[in-house]
Design a protein around this motif. Structure first.
Motif, PDB file in Angstrom:
ATOM      1  N   SER A   1      34.102  -9.962  22.043  1.00 15.76           N
ATOM      2  CA  SER A   1      33.245  -9.329  21.040  1.00 15.76           C
ATOM      3  C   SER A   1      32.029  -8.657  21.654  1.00 15.76           C
ATOM      4  N   GLN A   2      31.589  -9.144  22.819  1.00 12.58           N
ATOM      5  CA  GLN A   2      30.419  -8.561  23.475  1.00 12.58           C
ATOM      6  C   GLN A   2      30.780  -7.496  24.505  1.00 12.58           C
ATOM      7  N   LEU A   3      32.074  -7.342  24.818  1.00 15.28           N
ATOM      8  CA  LEU A   3      32.465  -6.373  25.848  1.00 15.28           C
ATOM      9  C   LEU A   3      32.104  -4.935  25.485  1.00 15.28           C
ATOM     10  N   PRO A   4      32.232  -4.500  24.208  1.00 16.75           N
ATOM     11  CA  PRO A   4      31.796  -3.133  23.896  1.00 16.75           C
ATOM     12  C   PRO A   4      30.335  -2.879  24.270  1.00 16.75           C
TER      13      PRO A   4
ATOM     14  N   THR B   1      41.789  -2.601  30.353  1.00 14.44           N
ATOM     15  CA  THR B   1      40.765  -3.136  29.456  1.00 14.44           C
ATOM     16  C   THR B   1      41.375  -4.023  28.386  1.00 14.44           C
ATOM     17  N   LEU B   2      42.551  -3.628  27.893  1.00 17.61           N
ATOM     18  CA  LEU B   2      43.261  -4.447  26.916  1.00 17.61           C
ATOM     19  C   LEU B   2      43.537  -5.842  27.497  1.00 17.61           C
TER      20      LEU B   2
ATOM     21  N   SER C   1      38.084  -4.777  19.908  1.00 21.89           N
ATOM     22  CA  SER C   1      37.224  -5.688  19.163  1.00 21.89           C
ATOM     23  C   SER C   1      37.397  -5.499  17.663  1.00 21.89           C
ATOM     24  N   ALA C   2      37.502  -4.230  17.230  1.00 21.83           N
ATOM     25  CA  ALA C   2      37.701  -3.954  15.807  1.00 21.83           C
ATOM     26  C   ALA C   2      39.047  -4.491  15.322  1.00 21.83           C
TER      27      ALA C   2
END
Length: 420
Positions: free
Chosen positions: A31-34, A223-224, A366-367
């Motif tokens: 959730s914090q990666l973006p 990234t996935l 995340s979305a």
């Protein structure tokens, strides 16, 4: 070979601190990666024109000296922050260190390969780049092993000092190479040109456009995998030491695969079949791994009594082929472009474009997670990206603006051998 030893120290330095960075990401989850990647991308946008100005003004020896020395000093300056990690907090320190290590990785490694592309011609590059990369893969194996060994003895913060020593050793070797080349009158003049040349060339050169698209698609898959593994680490590993060891194990397995590829397929493909095959094959492998995750999800594979998460296997496989095959092949292609493209265009693709992809893909993943989309469905999106990347890789390797291949093998594709 001095170049391989220099790359060994570069990758050892990076892989000592990579698990330290990743355990901070694992502490907060995907959730914090973006946020992490968005700040990194902004840093890249700020640094790209600065790097372009340095390339235009300074000789490659000065560029190497100033750039690597800057990162060595930063490593030393960050040690007090890790000593105070409990007071600062994982999220705050995570943003700072994640951004810094990402910038470190992209600029230090990208500059190393720009320098190699400047030193070797295309024929020699196909012979030695896989061997140089093998030296880096050896360092990428030693780095996680040192981290796993030392983190229990000296803690996290002193690892940054060990990394700084390794990077200093690499800088000394690279400066030796530069001095030797300068004695032969090779390439010690500044590149010159515009500080925005990297951005401009992305739109004007077909090769760079294909490489940028390939970078985005490959980054999407990577990234996935990284985001899904971060969620796994958050759910199953609560202690910082356990997360650091977990990521160190992933790094070790990734780089062992990379070494095996360098010792077997990669150099043979580059020498006998050409760069196109070495670019396309990893995309096909990514496709197969993603299909496994589509059907297996959070499942595990039992190997010798140990349960290995399929997500970790996907991360190891995709990254192992990227470092062990895709990177030497793509770097060999940069020997067939002008010097300004080798430094500025290549750097822009491998820094700003890469991190732009990180922001887009981490935000999207995340979305999807918040909407309740499962692991298999997210992996299915990666299947589409890998399918497209397979076609793009072939277009990049046969781009019409690449210079003719020196010493091209008769087994190469016609596009690689004769297009200019």
């Amino acid at each position: 070979m001095v170049s391989a030893l220099a790359f060994f120290f570069v990758m050892t330095a990076y892989y000592i601190i990579r698990p330290v960075r990743d355990q901070l990401g694992g502490a907060v989850g995907s959730s914090q990666l973006p946020l992490f990647y968005a700040v990194t991308f902004l840093a890249m946008l700020v640094l790209t024109p600065i790097f372009g100005a340095l390339v235009a003004r300074f000789t490659r020896r000065s560029l190497l000296g100033w750039s690597y020395s800057f990162f060595i000093l930063c490593l030393l300056a960050l040690i007090p922050a890790f000593l105070a990690q409990d007071r600062i907090g994982a999220r705050t320190l995570g943003v700072v260190f994640f951004v810094w290590v990402s910038v470190f990785n992209l600029f230090v490694v990208s500059l190393f390969w720009s320098f190699m592309a400047d030193v070797f011609d295309s024929r020699r590059a196909r012979e030695v780049f896989s061997l140089i990369a093998l030296g880096g893969m050896a360092g990428a194996l030693v780095g996680p092993m040192l981290t796993r060994l030392l983190v229990g003895l000296i803690g996290v913060a002193p690892l940054l000092l060990v990394s700084a020593v390794m990077l200093a050793a690499s800088l000394w070797l690279l400066l030796r190479i530069s001095v030797q080349r300068a004695q032969h009158g090779e390439g010690e003049q500044a590149v010159g040109g515009s500080l925005w040349a990297g951005v401009r060339e992305l739109w004007s050169k077909p090769f760079l456009r294909w490489m940028a698209i390939l970078m985005l698609l490959g980054d999407g898959v990577g990234t996935l995998a990284y985001a899904l593994v971060a969620d796994y680490a958050k759910a199953h590993l609560s202690a910082a030491g356990a997360r650091t060891a977990f990521y160190a194990n992933i790094d070790w397995a990734t780089n062992l695969l990379g070494v095996l590829l360098q010792l077997t397929w990669t150099r043979w493909l580059l020498m006998r079949r050409g760069t196109m095959w070495a670019l396309v094959l990893p995309q096909v492998v990514n496709l197969g791994l993603l299909i496994v995750v589509v059907f297996g999800g959070h499942g595990q594979l039992n190997v010798f009594g140990y349960g290995i998460p399929l997500l970790a296997m996907m991360m190891v496989g995709t990254r192992g082929f990227m470092y062990g095959m895709t990177k030497p092949a793509s770097d060999a292609l940069y020997t067939r472009v002008p010097r300004e493209t080798r430094y500025k265009g290549k750097n822009f693709v491998e820094t700003a474009v890469w991190r732009f992809g990180d922001v887009v893909f981490t935000s999207g993943i995340s979305a999807l997670v918040k909407l309740g989309v499962g692991v298999g469905s997210i992996a299915l999106i990666g299947v589409g990206a890998s399918s497209l990347a397979t076609w793009i890789a072939g277009k990049a390797a046969t781009s019409p603006d690449l210079a003719p291949e020196k010493g091209a093998s008769s087994t190469q594709t016609p596009g690689e051998a004769v297009r200019s």
